[in-house]
Design an enzyme around this catalytic site. Structure first.
Site, PDB file in Angstrom:
ATOM      1  N   ARG A 261      89.292  56.531  44.858  1.00  0.00           N
ATOM      2  CA  ARG A 261      90.066  57.103  45.967  1.00  0.00           C
ATOM      3  C   ARG A 261      89.968  58.618  45.959  1.00  0.00           C
ATOM      4  NH1 ARG A 261      95.447  53.120  45.988  1.00  0.00           N
ATOM      5  NH2 ARG A 261      94.193  51.205  45.984  1.00  0.00           N
ATOM      6  N   ARG A 276      97.549  59.326  38.868  1.00  0.00           N
ATOM      7  CA  ARG A 276      96.827  59.355  40.142  1.00  0.00           C
ATOM      8  C   ARG A 276      95.419  59.896  39.906  1.00  0.00           C
ATOM      9  NH1 ARG A 276      99.056  58.861  45.090  1.00  0.00           N
ATOM     10  NH2 ARG A 276     101.102  59.125  44.144  1.00  0.00           N
ATOM     11  N   GLU A 348     105.481  53.095  40.676  1.00  0.00           N
ATOM     12  CA  GLU A 348     104.738  51.958  41.236  1.00  0.00           C
ATOM     13  C   GLU A 348     103.577  51.536  40.334  1.00  0.00           C
ATOM     14  OE1 GLU A 348     103.188  52.654  45.176  1.00  0.00           O
ATOM     15  OE2 GLU A 348     101.817  50.960  45.007  1.00  0.00           O
ATOM     16  N   SER A 351     101.581  46.508  44.167  1.00  0.00           N
ATOM     17  CA  SER A 351     102.004  46.411  45.546  1.00  0.00           C
ATOM     18  C   SER A 351     101.494  45.067  46.056  1.00  0.00           C
ATOM     19  CB  SER A 351     101.387  47.567  46.337  1.00  0.00           C
ATOM     20  OG  SER A 351     101.989  47.673  47.595  1.00  0.00           O
ATOM     21  N   ARG A 389      97.730  52.501  35.075  1.00  0.00           N
ATOM     22  CA  ARG A 389      99.171  52.747  35.022  1.00  0.00           C
ATOM     23  C   ARG A 389      99.856  51.838  34.008  1.00  0.00           C
ATOM     24  NH1 ARG A 389     101.181  54.285  41.206  1.00  0.00           N
ATOM     25  NH2 ARG A 389      99.783  56.081  41.411  1.00  0.00           N
TER      26      ARG A 389
END
Length: 426
Positions: A261, A276, A348, A351, A389
């Site tokens: 990303r 991130r 988070e 999801s 994560r």
RNA sequence: GGAGAGGUGCCGGAGUGGUCGAACGGGCUUGACUCGAAAUCAAGUGUACGGUUAUCUGUACCGUGGGUUCGAAUCCCACCCUCUCCGCCA
């Protein structure tokens, strides 16, 4: 993509529901576009019909050896008009298609209405945050203290938002992915798939990353291929342009892939550590469900993601995202957030979403229903889990006062029985 | 990368300019036969978008995009993909 019939027939209701997620549907713009389309389409098809019947007559008359110059003249007169109309029709249909592709999904009626993440609803907390009898370190200082997490050398290789793992932490990262895959395939009934990490634009459009979110993607211009931002893209597109028998549903796939990303809009956010990154690993669950049963499938999929956290003894909570905080393609989303002691907060880690027919309509992923007709199926996916994560959560939650990391029981078989990562661990 | 072959409906597979949305076979659905099943026989069976609406009807679609033509699955051009052989190679 929404159903254009639904848009035509219930435009005010659709606009109202989209407004709850902060999207202002251009109602009059759509009405104008569609009315124009209808007018041009009717006119075009009328002339096409005329041309076709004349052409047929010419064929028949020629076969009999009759003179066709009159008819040729007549059909010739249609031609210019028809050329113009056909290109107008094509253009307006492209405009409508572009419009439809830019409209986000309708939130399911059970989604809490709200504008931002503060309106999200916490459904449950599982596990109690551990109380440490010493000052906790974050994963960066823990990993660097062990000389097994190296952001500096990653920056040398590739720039910011990359990491190099070494030794036992690199192995732990691998162990996590293996563990997750094994749980989902042996306990939850998923079929493991290995898929391409580079995909074409049709695939990106199928799951909704394109055309709106091109700036979030790494694009290999020379070959016009995109690095996948999630395994959702290749795995969901397995069913693109396919029609499956309905009794084979639900189809359940799990894939472990790296994800890439650009994080274009995230400048300055989560710049420290592994939270991130431009590249991270994820184990992704994807389901193709019968439209009548997709919400049962969503609950099930969520429980599969939660199972990993339970087995790892990581405290977490489950959040129902509000209308304003959901992603573009989702009809309903649950986030799972894991406890990070160094930040004293939940972050988070998963999801899980039901996209209903939003993606399958773009992809033409269908089943044959009980009447024998093709019908769009529902797609779902969820991270189970984001590996990077999860590694962060393990380091922080299982840290000891001396800077070593205990290994939860579930992972020890994958770590050659290792119980603790200390500075010398390889 | 080079040479050749090919891409047609749920599947296999015909079709080289005119009533082809597409032969034939398989599959599937329905009906007949049967106590039931199998076999057999008969009929039906693409998708999308319009108009009209329990009906009927128009248009588009034969890898994708252009072009030629009154008319294209069929001819021309470009691209994509698959297969075979050669080259290269983890």
């Amino acid at each position: 993509m929404l159903d254009i019939q639904q848009l035509r027939n219930t435009l005010p209701e659709v606009a109202k529901r989209l407004a709850t997620r902060g999207y202002a549907l251009d109602v009059s713009g759509f009405e104008l576009l569609d009315a124009t389309r209808r007018r041009i389409q009717m006119h075009t098809e009328e002339l096409q019909s005329k041309r076709n019947s004349l052409a047929r007559q010419i064929g028949q008359m020629k076969a009999k050896g009759e003179d066709v110059t009159e008819l040729m003249k007549e059909v010739g007169g249609l031609r210019f008009k028809l050329d113009t109309l056909e290109s107008e029709l094509k253009e307006i249909q492209e405009q409508i298609q572009a419009f439809m592709l830019s409209v986000p999904n309708l939130p399911h009626e059970t989604v809490p209405v709200g504008a931002t993440e503060v309106d999200n609803v916490e459904l449950r907390k599982v596990g109690d945050p551990k109380v440490f009898g010493f000052p906790v370190q974050d994963h960066v200082s823990l990993g660097e203290g062990l000389s097994q997490l190296d952001f500096a050398v990653a920056a040398k290789l590739s720039g910011s938002r990359f990491v190099v793992l070494r030794g036992a932490i690199a192995k732990l990262h691998r162990a996590l992915a293996q563990f997750m895959l094994d749980v989902h395939t042996t306990e939850h009934g998923y079929t493991e798939v290995y898929v391409p990490y580079l995909v074409n634009s049709a695939s990106m459009q199928g799951t909704g990353q394109l055309p709106k979110f091109a700036e979030d993607l790494f694009h290999v211009a020379e070959d016009d291929l995109y690095l996948i931002p999630t395994a959702e893209v290749p795995v969901t597109n397995l069913m693109r342009d396919e029609i499956v028998p309905q009794d084979c549903l639900p189809l359940k796939f799990v894939a472990h892939t790296p994800c890439f990303r650009r994080e274009a809009g995230a400048a300055g956010r989560d710049t420290r550590g592994m939270i991130r990154q431009h590249q991270f690993d994820k184990v992704e669950l994807v389901q193709f469900a019968h439209p009548d049963r997709s919400y049962e499938a969503l609950d099930e999929l969520l429980s599969h993601a939660e199972a990993i956290l339970r087995k790892l003894d990581l405290p977490y909570r489950v959040i129902a995202l509000c209308t304003g905080d959901m992603g573009f393609s989702a009809a309903k989303t649950y986030d799972i957030e894991v406890w990070l002691p160094a930040q004293s907060t939940y972050r988070e880690i998963s999801s899980c979403s039901n996209f209903e027919s939003f993606q399958s309509r773009r992809m033409q992923a269908r089943m044959r229903n009980s009447r024998g007709k093709p019908e769009l199926l529902h797609t779902l996916n969820g991270s189970a889990l984001a590996v990077g994560r999860t590694l962060v959560a393990l380091l922080e939650n299982f840290q000891n006062e001396d800077g070593s990391i205990s290994i939860p029981g579930a992972l020890r078989p994958y770590m050659g029985g290792l119980e603790k990562i200390a500075p010398t661990s390889n």
